[in-house]
Design a protein around this motif. Structure first.
Motif, PDB file in Angstrom:
ATOM      1  N   ALA A 232       0.816  -1.216   0.000  1.00  0.00           N
ATOM      2  CA  ALA A 232       0.000   0.000   0.000  1.00  0.00           C
ATOM      3  C   ALA A 232       0.846   1.260   0.000  1.00  0.00           C
ATOM      4  O   ALA A 232       0.379   2.325  -0.431  1.00  0.00           O
ATOM      5  CB  ALA A 232      -0.938  -0.005   1.209  1.00  0.00           C
ATOM      6  N   GLN A 235       0.898   3.551  -2.821  1.00  0.00           N
ATOM      7  CA  GLN A 235      -0.325   4.288  -3.127  1.00  0.00           C
ATOM      8  C   GLN A 235      -0.576   5.471  -2.209  1.00  0.00           C
ATOM      9  O   GLN A 235      -1.341   6.374  -2.555  1.00  0.00           O
ATOM     10  CB  GLN A 235      -1.532   3.337  -3.035  1.00  0.00           C
ATOM     11  CG  GLN A 235      -1.418   2.078  -3.881  1.00  0.00           C
ATOM     12  CD  GLN A 235      -1.464   2.362  -5.358  1.00  0.00           C
ATOM     13  OE1 GLN A 235      -2.131   3.309  -5.794  1.00  0.00           O
ATOM     14  NE2 GLN A 235      -0.758   1.557  -6.146  1.00  0.00           N
ATOM     15  N   GLY A 236       0.051   5.456  -1.017  1.00  0.00           N
ATOM     16  CA  GLY A 236      -0.203   6.537  -0.072  1.00  0.00           C
ATOM     17  C   GLY A 236       0.386   6.222   1.288  1.00  0.00           C
ATOM     18  O   GLY A 236       1.128   5.247   1.461  1.00  0.00           O
ATOM     19  N   THR A 247      -5.520   4.532   2.835  1.00  0.00           N
ATOM     20  CA  THR A 247      -4.866   4.365   1.534  1.00  0.00           C
ATOM     21  C   THR A 247      -5.496   3.219   0.751  1.00  0.00           C
ATOM     22  O   THR A 247      -5.769   3.331  -0.449  1.00  0.00           O
ATOM     23  CB  THR A 247      -3.362   4.133   1.728  1.00  0.00           C
ATOM     24  OG1 THR A 247      -2.774   5.323   2.279  1.00  0.00           O
ATOM     25  CG2 THR A 247      -2.674   3.786   0.423  1.00  0.00           C
ATOM     26  N   TRP A 251      -7.490   3.502  -2.798  1.00  0.00           N
ATOM     27  CA  TRP A 251      -6.976   2.683  -3.907  1.00  0.00           C
ATOM     28  C   TRP A 251      -8.089   1.809  -4.494  1.00  0.00           C
ATOM     29  O   TRP A 251      -8.282   1.746  -5.704  1.00  0.00           O
ATOM     30  CB  TRP A 251      -5.812   1.850  -3.397  1.00  0.00           C
ATOM     31  CG  TRP A 251      -5.114   0.977  -4.397  1.00  0.00           C
ATOM     32  CD1 TRP A 251      -5.225   1.009  -5.762  1.00  0.00           C
ATOM     33  CD2 TRP A 251      -4.185  -0.065  -4.099  1.00  0.00           C
ATOM     34  NE1 TRP A 251      -4.421   0.050  -6.333  1.00  0.00           N
ATOM     35  CE2 TRP A 251      -3.774  -0.624  -5.339  1.00  0.00           C
ATOM     36  CE3 TRP A 251      -3.662  -0.593  -2.907  1.00  0.00           C
ATOM     37  CZ2 TRP A 251      -2.866  -1.699  -5.409  1.00  0.00           C
ATOM     38  CZ3 TRP A 251      -2.753  -1.629  -2.980  1.00  0.00           C
ATOM     39  CH2 TRP A 251      -2.356  -2.180  -4.222  1.00  0.00           C
ATOM     40  N   PHE A 255      -9.793   1.176  -8.325  1.00  0.00           N
ATOM     41  CA  PHE A 255      -9.110  -0.036  -8.802  1.00  0.00           C
ATOM     42  C   PHE A 255      -9.785  -0.568 -10.051  1.00  0.00           C
ATOM     43  O   PHE A 255     -11.005  -0.681 -10.125  1.00  0.00           O
ATOM     44  CB  PHE A 255      -9.141  -1.086  -7.691  1.00  0.00           C
ATOM     45  CG  PHE A 255      -8.359  -2.336  -8.020  1.00  0.00           C
ATOM     46  CD1 PHE A 255      -6.969  -2.324  -7.992  1.00  0.00           C
ATOM     47  CD2 PHE A 255      -9.011  -3.493  -8.377  1.00  0.00           C
ATOM     48  CE1 PHE A 255      -6.246  -3.466  -8.294  1.00  0.00           C
ATOM     49  CE2 PHE A 255      -8.292  -4.650  -8.691  1.00  0.00           C
ATOM     50  CZ  PHE A 255      -6.900  -4.628  -8.645  1.00  0.00           C
TER      51      PHE A 255
END
Length: 255
Positions: A232, A235-236, A247, A251, A255
């Protein structure tokens, strides 16, 4: 003995029907559409004594007026101004008895602010969690905050491992595809995916799941897992379980 049967509705909803073998009266959970419920009851010669509602969305409440007019059931749900037809409005820690089984209420905001879940301890325990917890996933945050949903999921994850999880949608395969991305090396999840694929090929539900299984395969219950955090992080933020959950949810939304 209390049995639970799925009544499919719309494209991917399940209306759960609860039946006790000593009576022809039944209960249903989240009847978004009256038609499939009426068809089932008439075919089986059953009456409807109780409706349980987890939250106000129309795909969970839309069948109430017709069912109420036809069967006059007791209607139980959250203390929400968005649901007019309730006979009993319940909050966290309240209890109700349905078909001889005692259900406790848990407030689980996040998907909506009024969301509740119904939990019956026993052998096995039963959880009707609406759109809060799905198999391998969780509900979108339409009204609540990431913190509220994370707290709600943490409460559900603390229930006994053998608790049967009756979510309201057949989202499992799509959720598992995201779970593969979020935690690529989870072999337990991969085996579960194969089982679910076979079930869907045979037009069988993937539900109920169990709390124990979800703790092993659901990335939204695994925000403190090192592998999930590592994936993760691309992604953040992942500096806390809440940050990782936030996050993951963002995501998954794209997705």
């Amino acid at each position: 003995m209390l049995s639970v049967t799925p009544i499919p509705a719309f494209s991917d909803n399940y209306i759960w029907l609860l039946r006790q073998d000593t009576t022809t009266d039944v209960a249903v959970v989240d009847p978004g559409d009256a038609g499939p419920v009426i068809e089932y009851l008439e075919r089986e010669g059953l009456g409807l004594s109780t409706i349980l509602i987890t939250h106000h969305h129309l795909d969970h409440t839309g069948g109430i007026p017709e069912l109420a007019k036809r069967y006059s059931p007791r209607i139980i749900g959250p203390d929400s101004p968005n649901i007019e037809a309730l006979d009993e409005r319940l909050g966290d820690g309240d209890e109700c008895r349905v078909l001889g089984r005692r259900f406790s209420v848990m407030t689980v905001p996040g998907h909506t602010l009024d969301h509740i879940a119904f939990f019956a301890d026993g052998t096995p325990p039963l959880l009707f969690c609406g759109d809060t917890l799905f198999s391998a996933g969780c509900g979108r945050l339409f009204e609540g905050s990431p913190e509220q949903m994370h707290d709600s999921l943490s409460r559900l994850a603390a229930l006994p491992d053998n608790t049967l999880v009756f979510a309201a949608h057949e989202y499992t395969l799509a959720n598992l595809r995201f779970a593969q991305a979020a935690e690529p090396n989870n072999t337990i999840r991969d085996a579960y995916l194969r089982d679910c694929q076979r079930a869907r090929e045979l037009e069988r539900p993937t539900l109920p799941s169990t709390i124990g299984r979800e703790r092993q395969i659901n990335p939204f219950l695994r925000a403190d897992d090192a592998d999930v955090k590592t994936t993760a992080a691309a992604q953040g933020p992942t500096d806390s379980p809440l940050a990782t959950f936030t996050t993951l949810r963002a995501w998954k939304d794209n997705f």
